[in-house]
Motif scaffolding. Sequence first.
Motif, short mmCIF file in Angstrom:
data_model
loop_
_atom_site.label_atom_id
_atom_site.label_comp_id
_atom_site.label_asym_id
_atom_site.label_seq_id
_atom_site.Cartn_x
_atom_site.Cartn_y
_atom_site.Cartn_z
N LEU A 199 0.83 -1.21 0.00
CA LEU A 199 0.00 0.00 0.00
C LEU A 199 0.87 1.26 0.00
O LEU A 199 0.58 2.23 -0.72
CB LEU A 199 -0.91 0.00 1.23
CG LEU A 199 -2.24 -0.72 1.14
CD1 LEU A 199 -2.95 -0.68 2.49
CD2 LEU A 199 -3.12 -0.09 0.07
N LEU A 216 1.05 4.32 -2.73
CA LEU A 216 0.83 5.69 -2.28
C LEU A 216 1.98 6.61 -2.72
O LEU A 216 1.75 7.73 -3.16
CB LEU A 216 0.69 5.73 -0.75
CG LEU A 216 0.51 7.14 -0.15
CD1 LEU A 216 -0.77 7.79 -0.65
CD2 LEU A 216 0.52 7.08 1.38
N ARG A 273 1.54 7.31 -6.49
CA ARG A 273 0.42 8.22 -6.78
C ARG A 273 0.69 9.62 -6.23
O ARG A 273 0.32 10.63 -6.84
CB ARG A 273 -0.87 7.66 -6.16
CG ARG A 273 -1.28 6.30 -6.71
CD ARG A 273 -1.77 6.38 -8.14
NE ARG A 273 -2.09 5.07 -8.67
CZ ARG A 273 -3.25 4.45 -8.51
NH1 ARG A 273 -4.20 5.01 -7.76
NH2 ARG A 273 -3.46 3.25 -9.05
N PRO A 280 -4.31 11.58 -4.05
CA PRO A 280 -4.81 10.23 -3.72
C PRO A 280 -5.39 10.16 -2.31
O PRO A 280 -4.84 9.49 -1.42
CB PRO A 280 -3.57 9.36 -3.87
CG PRO A 280 -2.44 10.27 -3.51
CD PRO A 280 -2.84 11.63 -4.01
N LEU A 306 -6.43 6.51 -1.10
CA LEU A 306 -5.26 5.70 -0.78
C LEU A 306 -4.57 6.21 0.48
O LEU A 306 -4.04 5.44 1.28
CB LEU A 306 -4.29 5.72 -1.96
CG LEU A 306 -3.17 4.68 -1.98
CD1 LEU A 306 -3.75 3.27 -1.91
CD2 LEU A 306 -2.33 4.85 -3.23
N ALA A 355 -6.44 4.80 3.29
CA ALA A 355 -6.21 3.36 3.43
C ALA A 355 -4.88 3.08 4.12
O ALA A 355 -4.80 2.22 5.02
CB ALA A 355 -6.23 2.71 2.05
#
Length: 410
Positions: free
Chosen positions: A62, A66, A69, A81, A84, A87
């Motif tokens: 993840l 990130l 992005r 993002p 994201l 998250a």
Amino acid sequence: MAGPGGWWGRKSTPAKVETYTRWSFYLIALSEPLVIGVTALGQVEARLALLFMVPVVGHVALALVLVSRALDWTAGRRPQPLGLLGAVGAATAVLAVTSLVLTQHGPDGEGAETVLGAVFGTTVTYGVGMMALAMKERRRVVWLVAGYGVGAGLVASALGVPAVAALSMAAFMTAASGFIAATSCFSVWLLNAVYALDEARETRARLAVAEERLRFGRDLHDVMGRNLAVIALKSELAVQLARRDRPEAVEQMIEVQRIAQESQREVREVVRGYRRADLEAELSGARGVLRAAGIDCEVSGETDGLPAEVQSALGWVVREATTNVLRHGDAKRCTVTVRRPEGRVVLTVRNDGATAPHGSSRAGGTGLAGLRERLSDVGGTLDAGEAGDGEFRLVAEVPLTARPALEVVS
């Protein structure tokens, strides 16, 4: 196939900084499971270590997405993002709390506690640092760091950790995650600064072209505006006189013809001045512009007494070479040398930009092709290409008995 050096050399300076920043954070994120794996080595059995590593690998995956992005968002290629970001924040919090709970109520043994402590510390530190890349306001980054630091202390205290130990944990996590977050913020600032400088350089080049066009348009208007008005008035007068069979009509048309010829001569002078570049002025301008861009520039040689056609042709070479160094290369040093062997003039421009400018290889390119055409008009030649040792060299040679190029104004 081009090697890694060619791939790197073809990138612009902003693209190089972005690539360096991107891979730096990729490696930082990938070091998270490495740190935990080294800590787990010899501390717990392999099956338990693998169980600890599974959620860590998911967290790293993840974080890598990130980073990608977030840097695309910084470069203006993607929207922020936010999903994201949330998250990664949730995954970091869940993994941190879980590792703290397991430390107090999980597997027995000092080894397991050590590994779980490493999971807690690395996931919070790296997670907060990666999240900082996707946040624009630095105040929110401060709140993010403080929130996770205070949260770590509160959760530890709630799980029965002594107050002093919980406070120390909160302070350590705040300092560690704050360091990575500060690194992220500085990297984003540096990347934005490099892109802004590159955009300013492009804007300066466009403004210079626009200013020259305005100057040419203004000069042409000054020359043609009055003469065309006089021609219109005298033509109208000649028509009126001709309708009355007055002989003065012929004199007026002769005057119109004279003014038209004079206008043609003046337009030629304007175009000639526009197309002709003074070599000494171009050398001085190149030195100033390159030094302003942080490139050490040295100019040597004598230009006195050169024919006007030779100065004009070589002046355009200096102008184009300077533009290429500014826009396409990654030079730190540039030298311009004018030599006068018997019967000719040789202008050499060298820079340590390592790679030929985009569209300006030895074979051609619109900029160098235009220079070759200009030099061929005065019997000159142009040679450009990599000279080894990471250096790009451009050599223009013009005979002193250069034949003037014909200029036609239709």
